[in-house]
Design an enzyme around this catalytic site. Structure first.
Site, short mmCIF file in Angstrom:
data_model
loop_
_atom_site.label_atom_id
_atom_site.label_comp_id
_atom_site.label_asym_id
_atom_site.label_seq_id
_atom_site.Cartn_x
_atom_site.Cartn_y
_atom_site.Cartn_z
N HIS A 60 0.80 -1.22 0.00
CA HIS A 60 0.00 0.00 0.00
C HIS A 60 0.84 1.27 0.00
CE1 HIS A 60 -3.32 -2.79 0.52
NE2 HIS A 60 -3.90 -1.89 -0.25
N CYS A 95 -8.87 -2.47 -11.32
CA CYS A 95 -8.43 -1.34 -10.51
C CYS A 95 -7.18 -1.67 -9.69
CB CYS A 95 -9.55 -0.83 -9.61
SG CYS A 95 -10.06 -2.00 -8.36
C1 PEP Z 1 -6.41 -4.93 -5.29
O1 PEP Z 1 -6.35 -5.79 -4.42
O2 PEP Z 1 -5.98 -5.10 -6.44
C2 PEP Z 1 -7.02 -3.63 -5.00
C3 PEP Z 1 -7.24 -2.77 -5.97
O3 PEP Z 1 -7.30 -3.31 -3.71
P1 PEP Z 1 -6.16 -2.99 -2.62
O4 PEP Z 1 -4.86 -2.83 -3.33
O5 PEP Z 1 -6.57 -1.76 -1.91
O6 PEP Z 1 -6.21 -4.20 -1.75
#
Ligand code: PEP
Ligand code: MG
Length: 561
Positions: free
Chosen positions: A188, A486
Site C-alpha cells: 500500500h 483497478c
Molecule cells: C487490489 O487488491 O488489487 C485492489 C485494488 O485493492 P487494494 O490494493 O486496496 O487491496
C-alpha cells in the site's frame, strides 16, 4: 544501488525520475528484553522526566516552523509529553520493578487505554501519545528519534519500509522520491506513492546503508537508483523523462484502442486531496476510491456527518464524471483502529474487507448512508463496490444493503480467485465487477503481497494470474455485466493491452500512469490486443509472457519502456 557504471535495480513502482539528497527514516525501537530494574526508582524517574521534557521542547521547536494544522498537532503532543498524570504512571511502573523503557511503554499503554475509553478528543490523541512514547524510548536508549526526521530541502526519503499512514503524511512538495528496502509492487505504500505522484522504488538491497545527504538519482520506471550521479547521467535521466512527456502530450481524451474500442481510463484515489488533483487531470473519473485510506490514522469511527462531508468533497470536483467508491477495506495490512477485531493467525485470510463489514454492520450502514447523502448533494455518477467478495451470497447481501440506501449502482471487487472463477454467478447479483489484481495475484500464487522477496510470484504477468483474470472476464460476459481493473496491473501499459484483449472495459490506476496507458491503447487495435492476450496466456513464465507481448507492441511504445 549503484554508481553510474553498474546499475542494479529495485522495482520501480511509481513512475518519474528525481534527483536529491537522502533522508533516512529511522525505525522504531522497542524496550530491550530483560531490562534491569533501576536501583533508585526516584532518581531514575527524575532522569526520565527530563527526557520527556526534552521531547516536549523538540516538538515545540518543530511547531514554530510548521503550518497551522501541524502546529496544533505538535503543540498538543508537547502538552502530552509534559502530562503530570503520565509522569506519575511512569513512577508507578518503576516502583513495580520495571526498567525505564518498559516503564514508559507500559505507562503509556495504560494511559492510551484510558484515552480510548474516554472517546472523542481524547481518543484522537492516542496517536500523539504513541509518538511521545517512541521518542522517549529511543532517547532513553541513546538513539535518535524514530520516524521521518524533520527536513527542509526537497529530498529522497529512504526507509526499510514505510507504513501507509507514514507515507500519507509525507509532504509531497518536499519529497522528490521514495526508496524502500522492503515492500513490493502492490504494497500500500507503493500505491500511495504513485497516487501522490512521487517516483518510488521498492526492494532496493542496501538502501538503508546509503549515508544521509548522499545525492541519488531515482528512476521510478526502471527501478534504477544511482549514487552520486554524474551530470551526464542526470541529463540522460531528464532527457528520458522529457521524451516520454513529449510523446504523451500528443494523446488526450477518453481511452480507446487504435480502432476506436472504448476502454475507460479512471483514477485510483485515497481522499479529498487526491480527488482534487485527479479531477484536474485528463481522466474519465474514479475507478477506485479506497475509503479506508481516509481513516488510517483515526482511533475512533468517523461519524455520519464527517463522512458525508468528506465524500461530498471527493465527488464535487468530478462534476458528472463517474466515481466508484469502495466501502471500507479494513484488515490485514490496512488495520483501522476503530474496526479492529483482535489478532489473527493469518490476517490476509481472515476477517477483512466485506467479512469485517458483515461482523460490524453498523460501520457499513453509516458509510452507505453518508455516501447516499453525498451522492444526492452532487452530480457525480456514484457507484459503490465491496472489497474481498468471495461468493454470490455475499454479493447479494451487499447489493441489497446498497440498494436499500437508494444508491443506484452496486458492484463487487473480484480479487479472490473463488469469486473470479464463479464470476458469472457473483456478477449476476450486481451491476459491475472490478478486478483487484493485487489481491488476486496474492491469493492465486499464495504469496503475501507485503513480502517483497516474493515479487516474482506476485508478478501480474504470471500466466496463471492472467488465466484467472481471463476466467473472470468470461463469466462477466455470460452475466452480461461490465468488468474493469483497478489493481496496479492496469497501470502497466503493456499489460493494459493484454487486459483490454481479455475483455475489460475500464482501467483504473494512479493518475500518474494514465498518460502512458492511453498512449499504448491508441497505438494498438482490439485485434492486436486479443492476439497479445492469447500470446500471454500461452506463455510458460511471467518473463516469457511479457517478452511475447513486447515483441508484438508498436515500436513507438517499446521505445518509451
Ligand atoms: C487490489 O487488491 O488489487 C485492489 C485494488 O485493492 P487494494 O490494493 O486496496 O487491496
Ligand atoms: Mg484488494
Amino acid at each position: 544501488m549503484s554508481n553510474s557504471t553498474e546499475n542494479p535495480r529495485g522495482i520501480g513502482v511509481s513512475p518519474g525520475a528525481a534527483v536529491g539528497p537522502v533522508v533516512q527514516v529511522r525505525a522504531h525501537v522497542r524496550p530491550p528484553e530483560n531490562e534491569p530494574a533501576p536501583a533508585d526508582p526516584v532518581a531514575e524517574h527524575a532522569r526520565i522526566k527530563e527526557v520527556f521534557e526534552s521531547v516536549a521542547r523538540t516538538l515545540e521547536e518543530r511547531a514554530a516552523g510548521a503550518d497551522e494544522t501541524a502546529q496544533q498537532i505538535l503543540t498538543a503532543t508537547a502538552l502530552i509529553a509534559r502530562d503530570k498524570g503520565l509522569a506519575k504512571g511512569v513512577l508507578k511502573e518503576l516502583n513495580a520493578g520495571k526498567g525505564p523503557t518498559r516503564a514508559v511503554t507500559d505507562a503509556v499503554g495504560t494511559y492510551a487505554a484510558q484515552f480510548e475509553a474516554l472517546g472523542g478528543y481524547f481518543a484522537e490523541r492516542v496517536t500523539d501519545l504513541k509518538d511521545v512514547r517512541n521518542r522517549v524510548v529511543a532517547r532513553l536508549l541513546g538513539q535518535e528519534d524514530p520516524g521521518v526526521p524533520e527536513f527542509h530541502v526537497p529530498s529522497v526519503i529512504v526507509a526499510h519500509d514505510l507504513a501507509p499512514a507514514e507515507t500519507a503524511t509525507l509532504n509531497p512538495t518536499l519529497v522528490r522520491a521514495i526508496i524502500t528496502e522492503a515492500g513490493g509492487r502492490t504494497s500500500h505504500t507503493a500505491i500511495l506513492a504513485a497516487q501522490m505522484g512521487i517516483p518510488a522504488v521498492v526492494q532496493l538491497v542496501g538502501a538503508r546503508d546509503i549515508p544521509v545527504g548522499t545525492i541519488v538519482a531515482v528512476d521510478g520506471d526502471s527501478g534504477e537508483v544511482t549514487l552520486n550521479p554524474s551530470a551526464a547521467y542526470q541529463e540522460e535521466l531528464i532527457g528520458k523523462r522529457e521524451r516520454r512527456r513529449a510523446a504523451l502530450a500528443g494523446s488526450s481524451g477518453p481511452g480507446r484502442t487504435a480502432d476506436g474500442y472504448p476502454v475507460k481510463l479512471l483514477a485510483n484515489i485515497g481522499g479529498v486531496e487526491d480527488a482534487q488533483s485527479a479531477a484536474a487531470q485528463d481522466v474519465e473519473g474514479v475507478g477506485l476510491f479506497r475509503t479506508e485510506f481516509v481513516f488510517l490514522s483515526r482511533d475512533t469511527a468517523p461519524t455520519l456527518e464527517e463522512q458525508t462531508d468528506i465524500y461530498t468533497k471527493v465527488f464535487q470536483p468530478f462534476g458528472s464524471r463517474r466515481v466508484v467508491v469502495r466501502t471500507l477495506d479494513a484488515g490485514a495490512d490496512k488495520p483501522l483502529a476503530f474496526a479492529d477485531l483482535g489478532p489473527e493467525e493469518n490476517p490476509a485470510l481472515g476477517k477483512r474487507g466485506l467479512r469485517l463489514q458483515a461482523l460490524r454492520p453498523e460501520l457499513l450502514d453509516t458509510q452507505l448512508e453518508a455516501l447516499s447523502k453525498a451522492a444526492k448533494a452532487t452530480s457525480a455518477e456514484v457507484k459503490v463496490m465491496a472489497p474481498m467478495v468471495a461468493t454470490a451470497e455475499e454479493a447479494a447481501w451487499f447489493a441489497r444493503r446498497v440498494r436499500e440506501n437508494g444508491l443506484p449502482s452496486v458492484g463487487v471487487m473480484i480479487e479472490v480467485p473463488g469469486a473470479a472463477m464463479a464470476s458469472r454467478h457473483v456478477l449476476a447479483e450486481v451491476d459491475f465487477g472490478s478486478l483487484g489484481t493485487n489481491d488476486l495475484a496474492q491469493y492465486t500464487m499464495a504469496a503475501d503481497r507485503m513480502e517483497g522477496a516474493l515479487s516474482d510470484l506476485l508478478d501480474p504477468w504470471q500466466p496463471a494470474v492472467l488465466a484467472v483474470i481471463g476466467a473472470a472476464c468470461e463469466g462477466a460476459k455470460i452475466a452480461g455485466k461490465p468488468i474493469g481493473v483497478c489493481g496496479e496491473a492496469g497501470g502497466d501499459p503493456l499489460l493494459a493491452l493484454v487486459l483490454a484483449g481479455l475483455g475489460v472495459s475500464s482501467l483504473s490506476m494512479a493518475p500518474s500512469k494514465v498518460g502512458i496507458v492511453r498512449y499504448a491503447l491508441g497505438l494498438h487495435s482490439m485485434a492486436v490486443c486479443h492476439g497479445m492476450a492469447t500470446a500471454a496466456l500461452d506463455s510458460r513464465t511471467a518473463t516469457d509472457a511479457r517478452d511475447a507481448v513486447l515483441a508484438m507492441a508498436h515500436e513507438d511504445l517499446a521505445a518509451l519502456l
